[in-house]
Design an enzyme around this catalytic site. Sequence first.
Site, PDB file in Angstrom:
ATOM      1  N   TYR A 159       0.818  -1.214   0.000  1.00 29.20           N
ATOM      2  CA  TYR A 159       0.000   0.000   0.000  1.00 29.20           C
ATOM      3  C   TYR A 159       0.855   1.270   0.000  1.00 29.20           C
ATOM      4  O   TYR A 159       0.710   2.090  -0.919  1.00 29.20           O
ATOM      5  CB  TYR A 159      -0.985   0.011   1.176  1.00 29.20           C
ATOM      6  CG  TYR A 159      -1.756   1.301   1.266  1.00 29.20           C
ATOM      7  CD1 TYR A 159      -1.456   2.254   2.238  1.00 29.20           C
ATOM      8  CD2 TYR A 159      -2.757   1.595   0.347  1.00 29.20           C
ATOM      9  CE1 TYR A 159      -2.129   3.460   2.296  1.00 29.20           C
ATOM     10  CE2 TYR A 159      -3.444   2.803   0.395  1.00 29.20           C
ATOM     11  CZ  TYR A 159      -3.121   3.722   1.387  1.00 29.20           C
ATOM     12  OH  TYR A 159      -3.783   4.929   1.439  1.00 29.20           O
ATOM     13  N   LYS A 163       1.233   4.125  -3.060  1.00 29.69           N
ATOM     14  CA  LYS A 163       0.891   5.550  -2.888  1.00 29.69           C
ATOM     15  C   LYS A 163       2.100   6.422  -3.221  1.00 29.69           C
ATOM     16  O   LYS A 163       1.969   7.491  -3.813  1.00 29.69           O
ATOM     17  CB  LYS A 163       0.399   5.815  -1.472  1.00 29.69           C
ATOM     18  CG  LYS A 163      -0.897   5.149  -1.088  1.00 29.69           C
ATOM     19  CD  LYS A 163      -2.060   5.509  -2.012  1.00 29.69           C
ATOM     20  CE  LYS A 163      -2.554   6.934  -1.825  1.00 29.69           C
ATOM     21  NZ  LYS A 163      -3.744   7.196  -2.644  1.00 29.69           N
TER      22      LYS A 163
HETATM   23  N1  LIG Z   1      -8.713   6.366   5.004  1.00 31.63           N
HETATM   24  C1  LIG Z   1      -7.624   6.996   5.368  1.00 31.63           C
HETATM   25  O1  LIG Z   1      -7.307   7.089   6.560  1.00 31.63           O
HETATM   26  C2  LIG Z   1      -6.761   7.617   4.333  1.00 31.63           C
HETATM   27  C3  LIG Z   1      -7.030   7.503   2.965  1.00 31.63           C
HETATM   28  N2  LIG Z   1      -6.194   8.110   2.057  1.00 31.63           N
HETATM   29  C4  LIG Z   1      -6.460   8.022   0.609  1.00 31.63           C
HETATM   30  O2  LIG Z   1      -7.738   8.583   0.371  1.00 31.63           O
HETATM   31  C5  LIG Z   1      -8.345   7.954  -0.770  1.00 31.63           C
HETATM   32  C6  LIG Z   1      -9.739   7.509  -0.407  1.00 31.63           C
HETATM   33  O3  LIG Z   1      -9.609   6.615   0.670  1.00 31.63           O
HETATM   34  P1  LIG Z   1     -10.895   6.105   1.481  1.00 31.63           P
HETATM   35  O4  LIG Z   1     -12.035   6.987   1.183  1.00 31.63           O
HETATM   36  O5  LIG Z   1     -10.469   5.898   2.889  1.00 31.63           O
HETATM   37  O6  LIG Z   1     -11.115   4.669   0.833  1.00 31.63           O
HETATM   38  P2  LIG Z   1     -12.445   3.955   0.328  1.00 31.63           P
HETATM   39  O7  LIG Z   1     -12.083   2.541   0.076  1.00 31.63           O
HETATM   40  O8  LIG Z   1     -13.579   4.251   1.233  1.00 31.63           O
HETATM   41  O9  LIG Z   1     -12.739   4.700  -1.059  1.00 31.63           O
HETATM   42  C7  LIG Z   1     -12.044   4.376  -2.220  1.00 31.63           C
HETATM   43  C8  LIG Z   1     -13.041   4.384  -3.373  1.00 31.63           C
HETATM   44  O10 LIG Z   1     -12.343   4.040  -4.567  1.00 31.63           O
HETATM   45  C9  LIG Z   1     -13.138   3.109  -5.281  1.00 31.63           C
HETATM   46  N3  LIG Z   1     -12.286   2.255  -6.124  1.00 31.63           N
HETATM   47  C10 LIG Z   1     -11.471   1.260  -5.703  1.00 31.63           C
HETATM   48  N4  LIG Z   1     -10.903   0.660  -6.765  1.00 31.63           N
HETATM   49  C11 LIG Z   1     -11.378   1.307  -7.882  1.00 31.63           C
HETATM   50  C12 LIG Z   1     -11.174   1.155  -9.268  1.00 31.63           C
HETATM   51  N5  LIG Z   1     -10.375   0.181  -9.757  1.00 31.63           N
HETATM   52  N6  LIG Z   1     -11.820   1.984 -10.117  1.00 31.63           N
HETATM   53  C13 LIG Z   1     -12.650   2.944  -9.641  1.00 31.63           C
HETATM   54  N7  LIG Z   1     -12.905   3.136  -8.327  1.00 31.63           N
HETATM   55  C14 LIG Z   1     -12.255   2.331  -7.472  1.00 31.63           C
HETATM   56  C15 LIG Z   1     -13.865   2.293  -4.229  1.00 31.63           C
HETATM   57  O11 LIG Z   1     -15.026   1.679  -4.763  1.00 31.63           O
HETATM   58  C16 LIG Z   1     -14.164   3.355  -3.175  1.00 31.63           C
HETATM   59  O12 LIG Z   1     -15.422   3.931  -3.384  1.00 31.63           O
HETATM   60  C17 LIG Z   1      -7.413   6.806  -1.161  1.00 31.63           C
HETATM   61  O13 LIG Z   1      -6.645   7.185  -2.290  1.00 31.63           O
HETATM   62  C18 LIG Z   1      -6.512   6.619   0.053  1.00 31.63           C
HETATM   63  O14 LIG Z   1      -5.246   6.123  -0.317  1.00 31.63           O
HETATM   64  C19 LIG Z   1      -5.104   8.828   2.457  1.00 31.63           C
HETATM   65  C20 LIG Z   1      -4.802   8.948   3.788  1.00 31.63           C
HETATM   66  C21 LIG Z   1      -5.599   8.369   4.828  1.00 31.63           C
HETATM   67  C1  LIG Z   2      -4.733  -3.868  16.642  1.00 31.44           C
HETATM   68  C2  LIG Z   2      -4.059  -2.664  17.230  1.00 31.44           C
HETATM   69  C3  LIG Z   2      -2.542  -2.739  17.033  1.00 31.44           C
HETATM   70  C4  LIG Z   2      -4.625  -1.377  16.636  1.00 31.44           C
HETATM   71  O1  LIG Z   2      -4.151  -0.273  17.360  1.00 31.44           O
HETATM   72  C5  LIG Z   2      -4.277  -1.275  15.153  1.00 31.44           C
HETATM   73  C6  LIG Z   2      -4.705   0.062  14.546  1.00 31.44           C
HETATM   74  C7  LIG Z   2      -4.503   0.039  13.002  1.00 31.44           C
HETATM   75  C8  LIG Z   2      -5.631  -0.760  12.346  1.00 31.44           C
HETATM   76  C9  LIG Z   2      -4.416   1.493  12.471  1.00 31.44           C
HETATM   77  C10 LIG Z   2      -3.263   2.251  13.170  1.00 31.44           C
HETATM   78  C11 LIG Z   2      -2.743   3.278  12.154  1.00 31.44           C
HETATM   79  C12 LIG Z   2      -3.727   3.174  10.984  1.00 31.44           C
HETATM   80  C13 LIG Z   2      -3.233   3.652   9.618  1.00 31.44           C
HETATM   81  C14 LIG Z   2      -2.787   5.125   9.672  1.00 31.44           C
HETATM   82  O2  LIG Z   2      -3.867   5.952  10.063  1.00 31.44           O
HETATM   83  C15 LIG Z   2      -2.275   5.579   8.300  1.00 31.44           C
HETATM   84  C16 LIG Z   2      -3.139   5.188   7.141  1.00 31.44           C
HETATM   85  C17 LIG Z   2      -3.075   5.961   6.019  1.00 31.44           C
HETATM   86  C18 LIG Z   2      -3.774   5.598   4.815  1.00 31.44           C
HETATM   87  O3  LIG Z   2      -3.514   6.150   3.747  1.00 31.44           O
HETATM   88  C19 LIG Z   2      -4.731   4.472   4.827  1.00 31.44           C
HETATM   89  C20 LIG Z   2      -5.062   3.963   6.210  1.00 31.44           C
HETATM   90  C21 LIG Z   2      -3.849   3.879   7.147  1.00 31.44           C
HETATM   91  C22 LIG Z   2      -2.887   2.834   6.618  1.00 31.44           C
HETATM   92  C23 LIG Z   2      -4.372   3.501   8.589  1.00 31.44           C
HETATM   93  C24 LIG Z   2      -4.945   2.072   8.596  1.00 31.44           C
HETATM   94  C25 LIG Z   2      -5.311   1.560  10.006  1.00 31.44           C
HETATM   95  C26 LIG Z   2      -4.122   1.690  10.972  1.00 31.44           C
HETATM   96  C27 LIG Z   2      -2.979   0.785  10.538  1.00 31.44           C
END
Ligand SMILES: NC(=O)C1=CN([C@@H]2O[C@H](COP(=O)(O)OP(=O)(O)OC[C@H]3O[C@@H](n4cnc5c(N)ncnc54)[C@H](O)[C@@H]3O)[C@@H](O)[C@H]2O)C=CC1
Ligand SMILES: CC(C)[C@@H](O)CC[C@@H](C)[C@H]1CC[C@H]2[C@@H]3[C@H](O)CC4=CC(=O)CC[C@]4(C)[C@H]3CC[C@]12C
EC number: 1.1.1.-
Length: 369
Positions: A159, A163
């Site tokens: 992952y 990214k």
């Molecule tokens: N959730 C988090 O804590 C963080 C997320 N991000 C980034 O933010 C973005 C969105 O993440 P989330 O909303 O958390 O994930 P999510 O899984 O809820 O949303 C991702 C969306 O992309 C769509 N998708 C997946 N594969 C696809 C494909 N082949 N074609 C078209 N659509 C596709 C999925 O159906 C989903 O609706 C991602 O790029 C992720 O890397 C960055 C930092 C933190």
């Molecule tokens: C089971 C315990 C060890 C528990 O504390 C594990 C938590 C773990 C699931 C999360 C801890 C840190 C998170 C990640 C972090 O917020 C950075 C991220 C950035 C992204 O772009 C996608 C999500 C994630 C990797 C996020 C995922 C969940 C954690 C690993």
Amino acid sequence: MADSAQVPALVYLVTGGCGFLGEHIVRMLLEWEPRLRELRVFDLHLSSWLEELKTGPVQVTAIQGDVTQAHEVAAAMAGSHVVIHTAGLVDVFGKASPETIHKVNVQGTQNVIDACVQTGTRLLVYTSSMEVVGPNVKGHPFYRGNEDTPYEAIHRHPYPCSKALAEQLVLEANGRKVNGGLPLVTCALRPTGIYGEGHQVMRDFYHQGLRFGGRLFRAIPASVEHGRVYVGNVAWMHILVARELEQRAALMGGQVYFCYDKSPYKSYEDFNMEFLSPCGLRLIGTHPLLPYWLLVLLAALNALLQWLLRPLVLYTPLLNPYTLAVANTTFTVSTNKAQRHFGYKPLFSWEESRARTIHWVQAMEGSAW
Ligand SMILES: NC(=O)C1=CN([C@@H]2O[C@H](COP(=O)(O)OP(=O)(O)OC[C@H]3O[C@@H](n4cnc5c(N)ncnc54)[C@H](O)[C@@H]3O)[C@@H](O)[C@H]2O)C=CC1
Ligand SMILES: CC(C)[C@@H](O)CC[C@@H](C)[C@H]1CC[C@H]2[C@@H]3[C@H](O)CC4=CC(=O)CC[C@]4(C)[C@H]3CC[C@]12C
């Protein structure tokens, strides 16, 4: 005559628009972007809530498509002015193969860039991640760092690798000529751990707590700070960047910005309890209940079980070697680059972000409320 900045003339494309972050971006664009004429929501899995958005003044076009299919991306892109690319596989739990993660996150991003060049779309905002920076495989802390803080970014997990490669593609594409001869302007936003309404990991923690009689058991020391940012503020930063990118291309083009707000610095588990405690859950232990070496062993056992069970069932527990390492490594940001470059200020205060998230957990199916 209305100010041209207010005339609804622009076409936005949001990839991954039905995801956790994507939905907030879509809804906030409709509320906060007066220049919007058409909003295209491109996603592999379209959600039913999109239908309710089609009754407003802005044309909302739902497009079921796959970013790994270049022709589908180009067809969705044609005629758009701005693309916000959030689509991706956010998988650190072993749900998808490394090849699939790379195909979606890297090749999919290349397809978005190529579609911009092919169709003449000039503004690309990419949702990157803190994970492009770290935590690294050596477990080095990143303590209240910023976009210029030196840090040895070393990744092995699919992952973060994907990214980092995708972000590099986006930044390198800045300035490329698109159809029509004008330059492509790109920007990458790096959210830390996003929380808020719709966050699947928070949902998993809540349901795990319900299964254990309202109790969660501390695994990570409270001293390990993990950066978190409210999903509404991440969406707001995307909207601001998309709005300012053309006028400030010289300053913002090819730049990265951490997504941040006033969410407090806490351990991942203690931060989650800001929302789960008011919903009846308790975090047991002021210190980790198990020694770290035992957690490492349990995480490894989970990874082995996942491998053994894969032909029969997908076993994806929260605890695995990667999630344990990330959770156990301090990673927090302290920056104002987004404010300096395009006037970003969080739209939601910490108190509002917390209240909205608590309300969402309380309304969750199976809630103890
Ligand atoms: N959730 C988090 O804590 C963080 C997320 N991000 C980034 O933010 C973005 C969105 O993440 P989330 O909303 O958390 O994930 P999510 O899984 O809820 O949303 C991702 C969306 O992309 C769509 N998708 C997946 N594969 C696809 C494909 N082949 N074609 C078209 N659509 C596709 C999925 O159906 C989903 O609706 C991602 O790029 C992720 O890397 C960055 C930092 C933190
Ligand atoms: C089971 C315990 C060890 C528990 O504390 C594990 C938590 C773990 C699931 C999360 C801890 C840190 C998170 C990640 C972090 O917020 C950075 C991220 C950035 C992204 O772009 C996608 C999500 C994630 C990797 C996020 C995922 C969940 C954690 C690993």
